[in-house]
Design a protein around this motif. Structure first.
Motif, PDB file in Angstrom:
ATOM      1  N   UNK A   1      68.766 -39.466 -53.869  1.00  0.00           N
ATOM      2  CA  UNK A   1      68.023 -38.228 -53.635  1.00  0.00           C
ATOM      3  C   UNK A   1      66.898 -38.054 -54.648  1.00  0.00           C
ATOM      4  N   UNK A   2      67.172 -38.377 -55.899  1.00  0.00           N
ATOM      5  CA  UNK A   2      66.129 -38.271 -56.928  1.00  0.00           C
ATOM      6  C   UNK A   2      65.017 -39.278 -56.650  1.00  0.00           C
ATOM      7  N   UNK A   3      65.396 -40.494 -56.322  1.00  0.00           N
ATOM      8  CA  UNK A   3      64.392 -41.529 -56.044  1.00  0.00           C
ATOM      9  C   UNK A   3      63.480 -41.127 -54.899  1.00  0.00           C
ATOM     10  N   UNK A   4      64.054 -40.579 -53.843  1.00  0.00           N
ATOM     11  CA  UNK A   4      63.280 -40.226 -52.662  1.00  0.00           C
ATOM     12  C   UNK A   4      62.417 -38.983 -52.871  1.00  0.00           C
ATOM     13  N   UNK A   5      62.765 -38.139 -53.821  1.00  0.00           N
ATOM     14  CA  UNK A   5      62.087 -36.847 -53.964  1.00  0.00           C
ATOM     15  C   UNK A   5      61.229 -36.732 -55.220  1.00  0.00           C
ATOM     16  N   UNK A   6      61.384 -37.645 -56.139  1.00  0.00           N
ATOM     17  CA  UNK A   6      60.727 -37.553 -57.450  1.00  0.00           C
ATOM     18  C   UNK A   6      59.275 -38.008 -57.350  1.00  0.00           C
ATOM     19  N   UNK A   7      58.379 -37.072 -57.093  1.00  0.00           N
ATOM     20  CA  UNK A   7      56.980 -37.414 -56.832  1.00  0.00           C
ATOM     21  C   UNK A   7      56.276 -37.968 -58.068  1.00  0.00           C
ATOM     22  N   UNK A   8      56.552 -37.421 -59.243  1.00  0.00           N
ATOM     23  CA  UNK A   8      55.857 -37.897 -60.446  1.00  0.00           C
ATOM     24  C   UNK A   8      56.646 -38.951 -61.207  1.00  0.00           C
ATOM     25  N   UNK A   9      57.787 -39.349 -60.648  1.00  0.00           N
ATOM     26  CA  UNK A   9      58.598 -40.441 -61.186  1.00  0.00           C
ATOM     27  C   UNK A   9      59.000 -40.224 -62.650  1.00  0.00           C
ATOM     28  N   UNK A  10      59.397 -39.005 -62.972  1.00  0.00           N
ATOM     29  CA  UNK A  10      59.882 -38.729 -64.323  1.00  0.00           C
ATOM     30  C   UNK A  10      61.404 -38.742 -64.405  1.00  0.00           C
ATOM     31  N   UNK A  11      62.060 -39.091 -63.310  1.00  0.00           N
ATOM     32  CA  UNK A  11      63.505 -39.233 -63.313  1.00  0.00           C
ATOM     33  C   UNK A  11      64.280 -37.951 -63.096  1.00  0.00           C
ATOM     34  N   UNK A  12      63.607 -36.866 -62.784  1.00  0.00           N
ATOM     35  CA  UNK A  12      64.258 -35.585 -62.513  1.00  0.00           C
ATOM     36  C   UNK A  12      63.429 -34.801 -61.514  1.00  0.00           C
TER      37      UNK A  12
END
Length: 340
Positions: free
Chosen positions: A298-309
């Motif tokens: 879910x984080x991978x698919x939703x994390x637009x700025x790729x900060x891990x949260x």
């Protein structure tokens, strides 16, 4: 053979049976009724396998393929039945309600949802029946309504009147049961004051869900199965706990398979018996962590700025992925338009 303790369900197999049928025991009379039914069931089907192994449940029986649908993700957050109710909401309603519940997942209130927070939320959601069970039992044991359950309260509510009878007709040794319950209560009671918070009471009722209680689960299981009290579980004790010959000369195939499993996998040091660690590996296996895998997905698919949260905005932007978010219990609350 069933060796069970009121409310706390010391026998892990009896616990699993109760979990499947959601039989919550509120007083001793209800417990004995349940016990008699379980015993009759076991005796009527002597070839039915008893399972003491505690596995983490699958999050969904659907295929996890986001290219086709997000059904798996919805089930992971809601459970299959609750996930169906979300179809009644419009996208606008989904976004609005989902935005309001992000704070429920954000445990430290820092404005971000981490993998660990998502994992904890998914696990809570998938096991919410446990917390519902605790709530029901809490009302029957917090006798002075002070928000805590002492050992004395539990003992009086569970064993009070039966301990007055030194020789009960049903053949159960309630004093022995009470001693075993007290040992588990003390293990769950982290601060040692013999007064349980709701979290400690949950650990007492459902010890298999808590790492610090796993030793007591193993100990109780070994006590149930170890008939010669030598501190080990040999092959015949292992099989005898699962299967009663009941006059049948021929064993079912699954019993033969279990004998092979014992020799090849359970008895790791090949000494003909299982010790504490081997028993723990058997009944509390280290399963694949489905909740963590789903949280990372879910984080991978939703994390637009790729900060891990994830921020609230990132979650809402992917509302179709989070539409079954457990935060609503959850679907049902969204349909009712409940405010948080």
């Amino acid at each position: 053979m069933f060796l069970v303790i009121p409310c706390s369900c010391n026998s892990l197999s009896a616990y699993n049976q109760m979990k499947k049928t959601d039989l919550i025991i509120m007083d001793l009379r209800q417990f004995l009724t349940c016990l008699s039914l379980c015993t009759a069931f076991a005796l009527s089907k002597p070839t039915e396998k008893k399972d003491r192994v505690h596995h983490e449940p699958q999050l969904s029986d659907k295929v996890h393929n986001d290219a086709q649908s997000f059904d798996y993700d919805h089930d992971a957050f809601l459970g299959a039945e609750e996930a169906k109710t979300f179809d009644q909401l419009t996208p606008e309603e989904s976004k609005e309600r989902l935005g309001k519940i992000v704070s429920k997942i954000d445990g430290d209130k820092d404005g971000f949802v981490t993998v660990d927070e998502l994992k904890d939320w998914i696990k809570f959601a998938q096991k919410r029946w446990i917390y519902e069970d605790v709530e029901r039992q809490w009302k029957g044991h917090d006798l002075n309504e002070d928000g805590l359950v002492s050992w004395e309260e539990y003992k009086n509510a569970t064993y009070g009147y039966v301990l007055d009878d030194p020789d009960p007709d049903d053949g159960f040794n309630y004093k022995q049961m009470m001693v075993r319950d007290e040992r588990r209560f003390k293990m769950a009671d982290k601060d040692g004051d013999l007064i349980a918070t709701k979290e400690e009471f949950t650990a007492f009722l459902h010890p298999e869900e808590y790492d610090y209680m796993k030793d007591i689960v193993v100990q109780e299981t070994m006590e149930d199965i170890d008939k010669n009290a030598d501190g080990f579980i040999d092959l015949e004790e292992y099989i005898g706990d699962m299967y009663s010959h009941d006059g049948n000369a021929d064993e079912p195939e699954w019993v033969k398979t279990e004998r092979e499993q014992f020799v090849e996998f359970r008895d790791k040091n090949r000494d003909g018996k299982m010790d504490k660690e081997e028993t723990k590996d058997w009944i509390l296996p280290s399963d694949y962590d489905h909740a963590e895998a789903e949280a990372r997905h879910l984080v991978y698919e939703s994390d637009q700025n790729k900060d891990g949260k994830l921020t609230k905005e990132e979650i809402v932007d992917k509302y179709d992925l989070f539409v079954g978010s457990q935060a609503t219990d959850f679907g049902e609350a969204l349909v009712r338009h409940d405010e948080f």
